[in-house]
Design an enzyme around this catalytic site. Structure first.
Site: not given
Ligand SMILES: NC(=O)c1ccc[n+]([C@@H]2O[C@H](COP(=O)([O-])OP(=O)(O)OC[C@H]3O[C@@H](n4cnc5c(N)ncnc54)[C@H](OP(=O)(O)O)[C@@H]3O)[C@@H](O)[C@H]2O)c1
Length: 306
Positions: A47, A52, A119, A148-149, A216, A225, A271-272
């Site tokens: 994605d 980004y 959005r 999205s959204n 997220s 965070g 999003g990791t």
């Molecule tokens: N459509 C929209 O409006 C929208 C908005 C925001 C994001 N997105 C999409 O959604 C994706 C995910 O969003 P996000 O990055 O906010 O989500 P996330 O998967 O909730 O990750 C957030 C943070 O949590 C940490 N993390 C993830 N998995 C972990 C684990 N197993 N253990 C410990 N820490 C963990 C990550 O750091 P580490 O790298 O250190 O693991 C990351 O900085 C984005 O990459 C993007 O593609 C879409």
């Protein structure tokens, strides 16, 4: 890994996708290792969005892909357009087409499988969007379209003019941010959780075969965070810990399993930027939380239930 047949497409996609928003500050070698790890773990869905890292995420991913052209046939690539930083939202024909052309160039590919409108744009003219989608489809640059959204009515308004069905709605969803679930659960109650803020989008997407993607999945908010090991979410972390110990997995696995347990067969966008963390997210595919565990987690995030 679980795989989902995306309704109204010929695509079979991994239920855990890799979100590439946070790769923007990595090196191309690091991105190459992360993507290789994801592919090795069975992830076939990536994605992106034009914004980004100001285009840097797509560029780094594209550079890694250029080193491995053999990856492309194993990948479903999704990107998004229509957020213009500093200006806001732009669903105009020119913006959509230009944005896709630039994404394709950065990604080193001649097409993406899916394009999302990122959005809602209050100034959206659905006929103009339809013209952009038709031209991108005819040019072979985009195979399927989604949003999205978006609320159900916003999707219906677009579909009134589109030749192409909207196949995806990407929405924020985690144990902590569960707006799309809250109002249904608290129906007919007086508190704020009962407010329908999104037009019943969860049930509507299920009724209309629009695939829901969760973004997220372990992030609480930009300010806080992740909620994992975050003292602000003490009760939730204790509950995650207890359930994780029962299954012999990490708290992140249980937080991901909470999303996968929903019968809407939601695709989780992880999003990791760490291969180890991605493995933890994917481990959720082996776990089916009990109803009690699912509700215990919901309530541990301080949500009311009638
Ligand atoms: N459509 C929209 O409006 C929208 C908005 C925001 C994001 N997105 C999409 O959604 C994706 C995910 O969003 P996000 O990055 O906010 O989500 P996330 O998967 O909730 O990750 C957030 C943070 O949590 C940490 N993390 C993830 N998995 C972990 C684990 N197993 N253990 C410990 N820490 C963990 C990550 O750091 P580490 O790298 O250190 O693991 C990351 O900085 C984005 O990459 C993007 O593609 C879409």
């Amino acid at each position: 890994m679980n795989y989902l047949k995306l309704p109204n497409t010929d695509l079979e996609v991994s239920q855990i996708a890799l979100g590439c928003m946070r790769i923007a500050d990595k090196t191309v070698d690091e991105v190459e290792r992360l993507v290789q790890c994801a592919l090795d773990l069975g992830v076939n869905f990536f994605d992106h969005a034009d914004i980004y890292g100001g285009g840097r995420s797509e560029r780094l991913f594209g550079e890694a892909l250029a080193r491995h052209p053999e990856w492309r046939e194993r990948m479903v690539i999704q990107t998004k357009c229509a957020i213009v930083p500093g200006q806001r939202y732009d669903f105009s024909y020119d913006h959509i087409v230009d944005s896709v052309n630039q994404s394709l160039e950065r990604l080193h590919t001649d097409h993406v499988e899916i394009l999302l409108l990122h959005r809602p744009d209050a100034l959206c003219d659905p006929q103009e969007v339809a013209r952009a989608f038709d031209d991108l489809y005819e040019a072979g640059k985009v195979k399927y379209f989604g949003v999205s959204n978006h609320t159900p009515l916003q999707i219906l308004l677009l579909e009134k003019y589109l030749k192409h069905k909207i196949v995806i709605n990407q929405l924020q969803l985690s144990i902590v941010h569960s707006v799309i679930i809250d109002s249904g659960l608290n129906m007919n109650m007086t508190d704020a959780f009962a407010q329908d803020k999104d037009g019943g989008v969860l049930d509507w997407c299920r009724l209309n075969d629009v695939q829901i993607q969760a973004w997220s999945i372990v992030q609480a908010s930009w300010a806080d965070g992740t909620f994992l090991n975050n003292p602000k979410y003490g009760r939730l972390n204790e509950t995650l810990e207890r359930i994780a110990a029962r299954y012999g997995v990490s708290k992140a696995t249980i937080a991901t399993a909470w999303i996968l347990r929903h019968p809407a067969r939601i695709q989780a966008i992880a999003g990791t930027t760490s291969c180890d963390h991605l493995k933890e997210n994917i481990d959720a595919c082996r776990i089916e939380l009990t109803r009690q565990e699912w509700y215990d987690l919901y309530m541990a995030a301080e949500k009311p239930l009638p």
